[in-house]
Design a protein around this motif. Structure first.
Motif, PDB file in Angstrom:
ATOM      1  N   SER A 163     -17.567  16.798 -73.218  1.00  0.00           N
ATOM      2  CA  SER A 163     -16.179  16.430 -72.964  1.00  0.00           C
ATOM      3  C   SER A 163     -15.510  15.974 -74.251  1.00  0.00           C
ATOM      4  CB  SER A 163     -16.127  15.300 -71.918  1.00  0.00           C
ATOM      5  OG  SER A 163     -14.801  14.913 -71.628  1.00  0.00           O
ATOM      6  N   GLU A 196     -15.159  15.336 -58.671  1.00  0.00           N
ATOM      7  CA  GLU A 196     -14.145  16.177 -58.052  1.00  0.00           C
ATOM      8  C   GLU A 196     -14.094  17.541 -58.728  1.00  0.00           C
ATOM      9  OE1 GLU A 196      -9.278  15.950 -57.360  1.00  0.00           O
ATOM     10  OE2 GLU A 196     -10.346  14.343 -58.436  1.00  0.00           O
ATOM     11  N   TYR A 232     -13.578  23.436 -63.759  1.00  0.00           N
ATOM     12  CA  TYR A 232     -13.870  22.123 -64.329  1.00  0.00           C
ATOM     13  C   TYR A 232     -14.272  21.146 -63.234  1.00  0.00           C
ATOM     14  CZ  TYR A 232     -11.702  23.574 -68.733  1.00  0.00           C
ATOM     15  OH  TYR A 232     -11.415  24.209 -69.904  1.00  0.00           O
ATOM     16  N   LYS A 238     -14.085  16.769 -62.553  1.00  0.00           N
ATOM     17  CA  LYS A 238     -13.594  15.481 -63.022  1.00  0.00           C
ATOM     18  C   LYS A 238     -14.538  14.407 -62.492  1.00  0.00           C
ATOM     19  CE  LYS A 238      -9.148  14.661 -62.997  1.00  0.00           C
ATOM     20  NZ  LYS A 238      -7.769  14.328 -62.513  1.00  0.00           N
ATOM     21  N   HIS A 269     -15.345  10.695 -61.878  1.00  0.00           N
ATOM     22  CA  HIS A 269     -14.668   9.412 -61.742  1.00  0.00           C
ATOM     23  C   HIS A 269     -15.691   8.297 -61.966  1.00  0.00           C
ATOM     24  CE1 HIS A 269     -10.869  11.044 -59.979  1.00  0.00           C
ATOM     25  NE2 HIS A 269     -11.687  12.062 -59.721  1.00  0.00           N
ATOM     26  N   THR A 275     -11.463   8.788 -66.266  1.00  0.00           N
ATOM     27  CA  THR A 275     -12.221   9.919 -65.747  1.00  0.00           C
ATOM     28  C   THR A 275     -12.654  10.833 -66.895  1.00  0.00           C
ATOM     29  OG1 THR A 275     -10.177  11.157 -65.386  1.00  0.00           O
ATOM     30  CG2 THR A 275     -11.042   9.889 -63.526  1.00  0.00           C
ATOM     31  N   LEU A 302     -13.522  14.725 -67.929  1.00  0.00           N
ATOM     32  CA  LEU A 302     -13.304  16.119 -67.547  1.00  0.00           C
ATOM     33  C   LEU A 302     -14.252  17.008 -68.345  1.00  0.00           C
ATOM     34  CD1 LEU A 302     -11.340  17.858 -65.771  1.00  0.00           C
ATOM     35  CD2 LEU A 302     -10.007  18.194 -67.868  1.00  0.00           C
ATOM     36  N   THR A 303     -14.952  17.906 -67.644  1.00  0.00           N
ATOM     37  CA  THR A 303     -15.881  18.790 -68.334  1.00  0.00           C
ATOM     38  C   THR A 303     -15.908  20.156 -67.663  1.00  0.00           C
ATOM     39  OG1 THR A 303     -18.165  19.016 -69.157  1.00  0.00           O
ATOM     40  CG2 THR A 303     -17.907  18.077 -66.979  1.00  0.00           C
TER      41      THR A 303
END
Length: 234
Positions: A138, A154, A159, A161, A163, A169, A171-172
């Motif tokens: 990330s 999520e 991608y 997300k 949490h 958060t 993102l990857t």
């Protein structure tokens, strides 16, 4: 712990001497070879076993990016560069970290400690594979996340997300199915095509809604077995 076999490739002799000096401060590392010639370094990498590679980006015959991209089996990569504009390429190749020249000793130590930790993570026994952390790529770096800090994950098409408690958060680029394979089944449960939840973060379940401290997540019909089991033991 087995020592990480590492090599360094840089067309600047002074940079190689500095890397060698820094590496020798870590008993967990074994500097096997250094190369001023990128092509010779590439040949060595294809023939031998290397755990960690320090490599300069800007070299005359072949760039560090091109060299790493050509490797079928990639070691842990720490890029070294005088420029900041290669971040996307580093992301594409999943480099662990990158260091800017002139290399700062403290920043070098931080990158090496991350490499040692990541090596342990990748090489634990199958029984201990799901330890207490997760690594994802990330913001152009490999990021370590403590499993106990994850509240839910999520899906956002290609991608995910993540949490994380008391943090922003993360993102990857990874499908939800793949990250679920990296998580211990007794601690994380998929409840919807778009959500994985940390079981111990669930406060209640009502009307097919999972209540967390700061979120409410839907439960799909196909995952209602988990809800019934959860309710049974509460």
């Amino acid at each position: 712990m087995t020592k990480l076999k590492c090599i360094a490739i840089d067309d600047e002799p002074l940079a190689l001497k500095l890397i060698a000096r820094y590496v020798h401060q870590f008993p967990e590392l074994q500097l096997v070879q250094t190369f001023e010639d990128a092509l010779s370094g590439a040949e060595y990498l294809k023939q031998g076993t290397t755990d960690l590679l320090f490599i300069d980006i800007n070299m005359p015959d072949i760039t560090g990016i091109e060299l790493v991209r050509s490797l079928e089996k990639k070691p842990i990569i720490i890029f070294i560069t005088a420029y900041k504009n290669f971040a996307f390429e580093g992301f594409e190749l999943e480099a662990l970290d990158y260091l800017l020249k002139p290399i700062d000793a403290r920043r070098f130590a931080k990158a090496v400690e991350k490499a040692i930790d990541y090596y342990k993570y990748k090489n634990v026994s199958p029984e201990g594979k799901h330890a207490n952390s997760l690594y994802v790529y990330s913001e152009y770096r490999m990021v370590k996340i403590n499993l106990d800090d994850i509240e839910y994950i999520e899906s956002m098409q290609d991608y995910i997300k993540i949490h994380v408690r008391n943090a922003k958060t993360i993102l990857t680029l990874m499908p939800l199915k793949k990250v679920l394979e990296k998580l211990p089944a007794n601690k994380f449960q998929r409840i919807h095509r778009s959500f994985i939840v940390a079981v111990d973060k669930i406060n209640s379940i009502h009307n097919r809604k999972v209540q967390l401290a700061d979120a409410e997540l839907p439960v799909s019909e196909s995952y209602m077995d988990f809800v019934r089991k959860w309710m049974k033991f509460k």
